[in-house]
Design a protein around this motif. Structure first.
Motif, mmCIF file in Angstrom:
data_model
loop_
_atom_site.group_PDB
_atom_site.id
_atom_site.type_symbol
_atom_site.label_atom_id
_atom_site.label_comp_id
_atom_site.label_asym_id
_atom_site.label_seq_id
_atom_site.Cartn_x
_atom_site.Cartn_y
_atom_site.Cartn_z
ATOM 1 N N PHE B 71 -10.242 12.685 4.472
ATOM 2 C CA PHE B 71 -9.555 11.395 4.597
ATOM 3 C C PHE B 71 -8.962 11.002 3.246
ATOM 4 O O PHE B 71 -9.662 11.010 2.226
ATOM 5 N N ALA B 72 -7.671 10.642 3.272
ATOM 6 C CA ALA B 72 -6.995 10.279 2.024
ATOM 7 C C ALA B 72 -7.447 8.900 1.566
ATOM 8 O O ALA B 72 -7.470 7.953 2.354
ATOM 9 N N ARG B 73 -7.759 8.805 0.288
ATOM 10 C CA ARG B 73 -8.220 7.535 -0.277
ATOM 11 C C ARG B 73 -7.199 6.418 -0.072
ATOM 12 O O ARG B 73 -7.553 5.260 0.091
ATOM 13 N N ASP B 74 -5.916 6.779 -0.122
ATOM 14 C CA ASP B 74 -4.905 5.711 -0.043
ATOM 15 C C ASP B 74 -4.549 5.327 1.391
ATOM 16 O O ASP B 74 -3.711 4.455 1.612
ATOM 17 N N GLU B 75 -5.180 5.979 2.368
ATOM 18 C CA GLU B 75 -4.913 5.611 3.761
ATOM 19 C C GLU B 75 -6.017 4.742 4.360
ATOM 20 O O GLU B 75 -5.887 4.257 5.495
ATOM 21 N N PHE B 76 -7.093 4.592 3.630
ATOM 22 C CA PHE B 76 -8.230 3.821 4.138
ATOM 23 C C PHE B 76 -8.766 2.902 3.044
ATOM 24 O O PHE B 76 -8.616 3.176 1.848
ATOM 25 N N GLY B 77 -9.436 1.840 3.486
ATOM 26 C CA GLY B 77 -10.121 0.962 2.553
ATOM 27 C C GLY B 77 -11.422 1.596 2.070
ATOM 28 O O GLY B 77 -11.810 2.683 2.519
ATOM 29 N N PRO B 78 -12.113 0.901 1.165
ATOM 30 C CA PRO B 78 -13.290 1.488 0.520
ATOM 31 C C PRO B 78 -14.445 1.795 1.471
ATOM 32 O O PRO B 78 -15.276 2.666 1.179
ATOM 33 N N TRP B 79 -14.497 1.106 2.633
ATOM 34 C CA TRP B 79 -15.686 1.240 3.499
ATOM 35 C C TRP B 79 -15.598 2.444 4.405
ATOM 36 O O TRP B 79 -16.515 2.695 5.197
ATOM 37 N N LYS B 80 -14.516 3.210 4.258
ATOM 38 C CA LYS B 80 -14.453 4.532 4.890
ATOM 39 C C LYS B 80 -15.277 5.541 4.085
ATOM 40 O O LYS B 80 -15.694 6.572 4.613
ATOM 41 N N PHE B 81 -15.470 5.245 2.804
ATOM 42 C CA PHE B 81 -16.111 6.211 1.898
ATOM 43 C C PHE B 81 -17.445 5.698 1.331
ATOM 44 O O PHE B 81 -18.318 6.477 0.996
#
Lengths: 330, 330
Positions: B71-81
């Protein structure tokens, strides 16, 4: 067996079967009428009627037989009174396989005069509604409607606030009445499933050997209107109230589109209900409000009449925390 | 006894008691993150955290440990990671009595590297989520998290589409795992109460004598998210997922404001949840959509993933009858 150790109808069936004794009553226009002072136009009433016919729904309730001595004609729409000419005009003379019903409230219905003999009316079913202190009057209303030739239900309201020994006394006399069906009514949307099971067992036990059917009418204050209807079915209820889109006072009712899918009787069809939702019921949201929301949740949790929650939303711009604080004050 | 004749926890209690073993997990930010690509700002996350502390809620789930290779960091907010620094920044160093959790999806988590040793993390609980074909991988993830020092849950998803003998096989190996808790997950909002009772009995039976707890995670496609959570409680589940305002993907989840009132544990307080709803969650409705609606009802009734219903509402201006026709086509 239920959680309460009470016996369940042997014929209750399984997930993939259906119980032919179950009949569904649509009370969209009757309970929804509590939101708009019973002012639905004929087109809406006819649309619901046609939907019931197309969907295989057994009964449709049009409104109340309100007394014109108590309620002013110009303050309410026609479905507060359900005059014979209004009903005939709205549903027409089509021989749809949908039985018609009205609700007759104890002390608010001139039942001796306003409920016509069966042969003079389009109605099939009279549903007498009462609180526990009105039982003697309600029993006279039941007898009156029965003697006039109707099928008769007795809906004992607000039973979540009735003491158990009073309820036992009430059920003992109701069991001797001419009503073909007794309804368990969760007026405040306060019951949990274990209470539904216990009360259904109590109602069925009181009416054992009388041949009466048990019905259930829920409200959705705690998002349990449909769930409790399922539990009532499991516990032996064969008469079920529901409304299209859950339309009804306050948090509304069990949505008929959920119930029909659960029942799986091939008689019932979901598609006409979706059409009616799209074309007639969802557009009402422009001018009418109903359905689960936080203030209704709070009155349901507290086992109270929803009137304070209705007032909260009518006033608009309320603060739900302040509402909660007021409700839990002594 | 349940309707299915299976034994129920003797300690289940009555209407006026509460069961101390029951713990509530708030997954507002995690499941709600599926609606907004996990882009909640820190203020919202902190507000939910403070609400959990004030309301006595036992666990709060922040999001996923999504793989940054997938998952690309710039496609999701922080709570994906749920990077450690993001979690620490949002919840601060306050010693609130709320345990923190993340979900780790099988095949979508670099668990060996991204889940830190327990002493290096603010996290208390790792919840491994998998489909049935991913069980071997999930069991390795469970062992990894357990060995690192965490409390571990295993959430077997979409079990409404799993054949019973496959489920029996899965439960047999799960019972041997290090997970302290196994969740019954109604991913599609498809289960009725009798299925909840039967499945809870099956899960508990598989784990008897292992000391594992049973959890339940529902969805509200058929307005049964809360109702089925109650049934799971009655059937012996002691770990319960819920979200503030029912916020969650599609039809959403069991609303925690309903659940806390049902549980009656004096530890739980409703008022802070109402404050959070008023100040933080209800305002999200301007930019996020969730909750029961007809298309979700249809996917739930058909026991299907809600993705087609989500698409239906994302597209806007859909025709619910056409949607129904498409869904029931072979």
């Amino acid at each position: 067996m239920t959680e309460n150790g009470t016996p369940i109808d042997k014929d209750k069936g399984t997930w993939v079967t259906w119980r032919p004794e179950i009949k569904v009553l649509d009370c969209t226009v009757r309970d929804g009428g509590l939101v708009n002072d019973h002012a639905f136009d004929d087109a809406l009433v006819r649309a619901v009627y046609d939907t019931c016919a197309a969907a295989g729904i057994d009964y449709m309730e049009l409104g109340y037989k309100g007394s014109e001595r108590i309620f002013a004609r110009d303050e309410f729409g026609p479905w507060k009174f359900c005059r014979e000419e209004d009903m005939r005009r709205a549903v027409g003379d089509s021989p749809a396989d949908v039985k018609l019903s009205v609700m007759a409230d104890a002390e608010r219905t001139d039942y001796k005069t306003d409920i016509l003999p069966f042969d003079d009316s389009v109605l099939d079913l009279i549903r007498v509604a009462c609180y526990i202190h009105q039982i003697p009057l309600a029993l006279d209303m039941v007898k009156d409607a029965h003697d006039k030739g109707y099928e008769v239900c007795l809906n004992l309201m607000a039973v979540s606030t009735v003491h158990e020994n009073d309820l036992d006394d009430a059920l003992a006399v109701i069991a001797q009445s001419e009503a073909e069906t007794i309804y368990l009514v969760d007026s405040y949307g306060a019951f949990y499933s274990e209470e539904i099971h216990a009360l259904c067992a109590k109602y069925l036990d009181a009416c054992r050997s009388t041949g009466k059917q048990l019905g259930f009418h829920g409200h959705n204050n705690q998002q349990l209107g449909y769930a409790n209807t399922i539990e009532a079915i499991v516990a032996g209820a064969n008469r079920l109230d529901a409304t299209i889109g859950g339309l009804g006072r306050g948090a509304g009712n069990c949505p008929i589109e959920l119930l029909l899918a659960f029942l799986k009787n091939p008689r019932y069809r979901l598609r006409p209900v979706l059409q009616c939702l799209r074309d007639h019921i969802l557009p009402l949201r422009k001018t009418m409000s109903w359905g689960y929301d936080l203030a209704y949740m709070i009155t349901g949790q507290l086992n109270q009449h929803p009137r304070s929650a209705i007032q909260y939303y009518d006033d608009g711009d309320g603060d739900i925390v302040e509402f909660y604080d007021e409700m839990i004050e002594a």
